[in-house]
Scaffold this active site. Structure first.
Site, PDB file in Angstrom:
ATOM      1  CE  LYS A  22      -1.504   2.150   3.606  1.00  0.00           C
ATOM      2  NZ  LYS A  22      -2.184   2.672   4.814  1.00  0.00           N
ATOM      3  CB  CYS A 126      -2.303   7.699  10.475  1.00  0.00           C
ATOM      4  SG  CYS A 126      -2.170   5.973  10.841  1.00  0.00           S
ATOM      5  N   PRO A 132       3.891  16.550  10.782  1.00  0.00           N
ATOM      6  CG  PRO A 132       5.704  17.861  11.428  1.00  0.00           C
ATOM      7  CD  PRO A 132       4.996  16.586  11.770  1.00  0.00           C
ATOM      8  CB  VAL A 133       2.469  18.942   5.585  1.00  0.00           C
ATOM      9  CG1 VAL A 133       1.475  17.813   5.779  1.00  0.00           C
ATOM     10  CG2 VAL A 133       1.848  20.283   5.958  1.00  0.00           C
ATOM     11  CG  LEU A 135      10.375  18.204   7.185  1.00  0.00           C
ATOM     12  CD1 LEU A 135      10.992  16.875   7.578  1.00  0.00           C
ATOM     13  CD2 LEU A 135      11.415  19.316   7.268  1.00  0.00           C
TER      14      LEU A 135
END
Length: 429
Positions: A22, A126, A132-133, A135
């Site tokens: 997946k 999840c 965090p986004v 990066l």
């Protein structure tokens, strides 16, 4: 809401076919947005997250068609999907869709690279730490994108296309590496990704992008070089085997005793986990088309483990290994270095009789002679399957609630285990 009932005590015997990964299929599907030509993906697992992403891609105007199976796949496993993004009608990914799955946020990269703009809701999915986004967005900014946060959405734009740049990740990030690869593939000039993730799923994405016409070197190392191209074409690609599913069933065999051949998988995808498993006293043998796992006689030995980025011990197998250690001889120390808040399974394992103490990122597991079945609740994908492993060895019946988590990441789990002798059944709501 569905529940799974397990009566423990039966050793696993037989063969289990391993599904496509997946965690590889999701970025491969998203990469289809980079071209107007057809991308055909084989060995895609039948999972709730795959269905969710198809809905998200469909919202953008991507056509998809399920065209067949690989030889040997059953009606409940595997599929080949053709994706064609020749008529993208919308570069906005709305909250009600993105909130169902974190990985869907990655559509920001191909939409921005190909169309010059993307508006994507901040992610959901999840519940493991904050994930965090920052990066991911840093990588896009380094390539020349302007980024704004507006009303819970990330709005990314570029006036004259993305431009090659050096991207240095302060820590290894699989999602960030996926995003950087997809965006850099269509950027003007050369991009260098430093401290890149080395996971097999990253290698698989790069292999597919290369078939589509991307120019990528160094994949599988911490330094990846991407020479941007003006356009990408279609390709056919087979999703690699799921190393997490492989490790999960290997640990289930070690937990229950028995002898199982895991088919359609490769030992090199999870050497670290298999080495740890062998240290517990479980026999692990690489085969030309799979892995044989066998444990007879005495129980497993306690082993310490620390999660690390690939090629280290996978964080996605930490919960499963902890379940195995609940019945080990002696004390095991398990340290989680990748995600915070990834010990949510501890409380539920304790309901079965496990003895586990937590100290920050460390779990200390004292093995017990026996576990006893009880009602438990799944809290996330990997935690839920750790309860399955524990239930397979517990005395009496274990009932696992909220199993929709399992449906996100494990294809035909009850059928695969049942064919190897497990007493497991699903109660549908």
């Amino acid at each position: 809401m569905d529940r799974i009932h397990i009566t423990g005590g039966a050793p696993l015997q037989g063969e289990i076919p391993i599904s496509g990964a997946k965690n590889a299929a999701l970025p491969l599907m998203i990469a289809s947005l980079l071209t107007g030509e057809t991308v055909e993906l084989a060995n895609v697992p039948r999972l709730a997250d795959i269905a969710s992403l198809l809905r998200i891609l469909g919202n953008h105007g991507v056509d998809h068609m399920v065209v067949g199976k690989r030889p040997g796949q059953t009606s409940e496993t595997g599929q080949t999907i053709r994706l064609t993004a020749s008529n993208v009608i919308d570069t906005t990914a709305p909250y009600e869709l993105v909130s169902t799955m974190r990985a869907s946020f990655w559509v920001v990269a191909p939409l921005l690279a190909r169309f010059g703009e993307a508006k994507v809701s901040m992610p959901g999915g999840c519940a493991i730490g904050t994930r965090p986004v920052d990066l991911l967005l840093m990588a896009l900014e380094r390539l020349g994108a302007s980024i704004e946060i507006d009303g819970g959405y990330v709005v990314a734009r570029t006036r004259n296309g993305l431009r090659g740049a050096e991207i240095v990740f302060p820590k290894v990030t699989v999602g960030g590496t996926h995003v950087a690869l997809m965006a850099a593939a269509l950027a003007q000039g050369t991009s260098v990704i430093e401290n890149a993730a080395r996971e097999p799923e990253v290698v698989d994405l790069a292999a597919c992008l290369t078939k589509m016409g991307a120019r990528i070197e160094g994949v599988g190392t911490p330094r990846i070089v991407v020479e941007g191209v003006s356009r990408l074409g279609g390709a056919r690609h087979e999703v690699l085997p799921d190393r997490i599913e492989t490790g999960t069933y290997a640990m289930a065999v070690a937990m229950t005793g028995g002898d199982v051949i895991l088919r359609d998988t490769r030992a090199e995808l999870l050497h670290s986990a298999l080495d740890v498993l062998a240290t517990t006293g479980t026999e692990v043998t690489a085969l030309p088309d799979g892995i044989r796992v066998r444990r007879n006689g005495a129980g497993v030995a306690a082993v310490d483990v620390t999660t690390d980025p690939f090629p280290g011990f996978p964080t996605d197998l930490q919960a499963q290994f902890m379940a195995l250690m609940t019945r080990a001889r002696g004390q095991s120390r398990i340290r989680e270095t990748i995600f915070e808040n990834r010990f949510m399974h501890v409380q539920e394992l304790a309901r079965l009789g496990a003895r586990i103490r937590l100290d920050g990122d460390l779990a200390v597991v004292d093995g017990v002679e026996r576990l006893k079945g009880a009602p438990v609740m799944a809290t996330d994908l990997r935690a839920s399957v750790s309860l399955v492993i524990a239930g397979l060895a517990a005395e009496g019946e274990t009932t696992i609630n909220r199993v929709y988590h399992l449906d996100r990441g494990f294809e035909a789990l009850e059928a695969k285990l049942g064919r190897c002798g497990a007493q497991i059944r699903r109660e549908r709501a």
